[in-house]
Write a protein that holds these residues in place. Sequence first.
Motif: not given
Length: 514
Positions: A75-95, A328-335
């Motif tokens: 969860g924490a790892g996913i939170a970092f990928i999302w918050r750091l823009g990794g998911s957005k970059a992947l979505a841009d690549w996927a287009r 805070r991102t780590i804790l949000e990922g745990f949540k």
Amino acid sequence: MEGTIWSVLPPLVAIVLCFVTKNVLLSLFLGIFTGGLLLNSFNPIAGVGYSLEKIIGSMADEWDAKLLLFNLFMGAGIAFIWRLGGSKALADWARTKIKTKRSASVWAWLLGVIVFFNDYINAAIVGNVTRDIFEQHKISKEKLSYILDSTSAPVATFFISDWIAYQLAMIQNGMDNAGITNVSPLSAFLGSIPFNFYCIFTVLFVGIIAITNWDYGSMLRAEIRAQREGKTSRDGASPMLNVDFELGKPIEKRPMILTFVLPILALIVVSIGGFYYTGAKVGGETLIEKLGNADAATALLWGAFAMTLTGIVIALGFRLMTVAETMRTILEGFKLMLLACAILVLAWSIGTVTKDMNLAGYVVSAVGKNVPFAFVPMIIFVVGMLISFATGTSWGTMAILTPIAIPIAYSITNDAWLSVTVMAGTVFAGAIFGDHCSPISDTTVLASIFSGSDHIDHVNTQLPYAMTCAFVSLIMYLLYGGLKISPFILIPIGIALLIFIAGFLNRVSMRKYA
């Protein structure tokens, strides 16, 4: 109550209530409590005490605790990928690269087959890689969770994974009970693969659906909703992982594809290294022996921790976050994972209840041994389906049935090779069915987590596809038992039958829903 028809009641209560109430936590707890009542002379106070003890025992178990931490760090790892823009970059690549719904589905299917070394990490990796791509193409969460679930355990049971050593041990137990000494467990395992019809058909059926888009039943309804309304989850759904809601908008400073690739790469490399290291530390000459000695839970925990640590390094190294924002991102990922962890704990707990109630012993004794061999593969497959669906564990089902099925077949046929290979493949197939689609299976829960799907929506939409593969498998076992047709002939027949059924049910469902 133990070993009688009453032993069916706890998992039955949990499973029925899951579908009726759509409240997984309540349903699982009431299933556990039902077992507590039955084992304590219907004393409600003692039943509550028993239920709490089982839940505490599941949390305190070392293996389970490591998997809970694995989920939290994921969860924490996913939170970092999302918050750091990794998911957005992947979505841009996927287009630019993945331009159609079909290519997205096929890509997820192929990736699921490639990541074969562990069923848990399969769901985690494929889910994280494809979740945003599916969102981009408005493919339902239910469809993604189906692909994840159908390419995790069914794939892990074929190849060199952390499963193989356990399966070899189960085959050896069965041969010991039957007095078979002239067959090696490894050759028997390889010989059993063509008879594992359910897993073969399940993996291939995902490809058939992905390529043809011949969805049917509740899955077609979910896909129509996603395409027409743009809703990848139904109104009122309770996603197991809702990144957008929990974490908010990603940082727009420097959305880099590396912020997605590096954490996932760390997860893969460290997990694989962990499998090898923990296995080699115990001992073993061959790779299979080392895998058999590996501590899978520890390896997965190390991989998830490395994923989180990589996110921290990127966040601080590129000055994208302050130390306070990082924590805070780590804790949000745990949540993100709290609901999933709660469901896992209760699923494990009801598994211990079914063991205390000796459910497996009742099911096996109810079947009996005095049947012609023509019906034995079919019966063993059905019994495996029932046990694994009710208990949510494939390994437990293998441990129960393999030492029984091989001696039964050998006593009827006196053919060691046939008895070991056919029965091992059949047991593994039936065991995977429950692991694949039971609402109380941990891999079913993990597929819901990493797809971001509502858990009961995932189970409801996947079950018709699982039952289709099980139905075709049942026919193939009956044909083999009665006519001894080679599995290499039966498998193409089964594939053709799957294609026909998918096309027919798609046309029927289109008239109903479209």
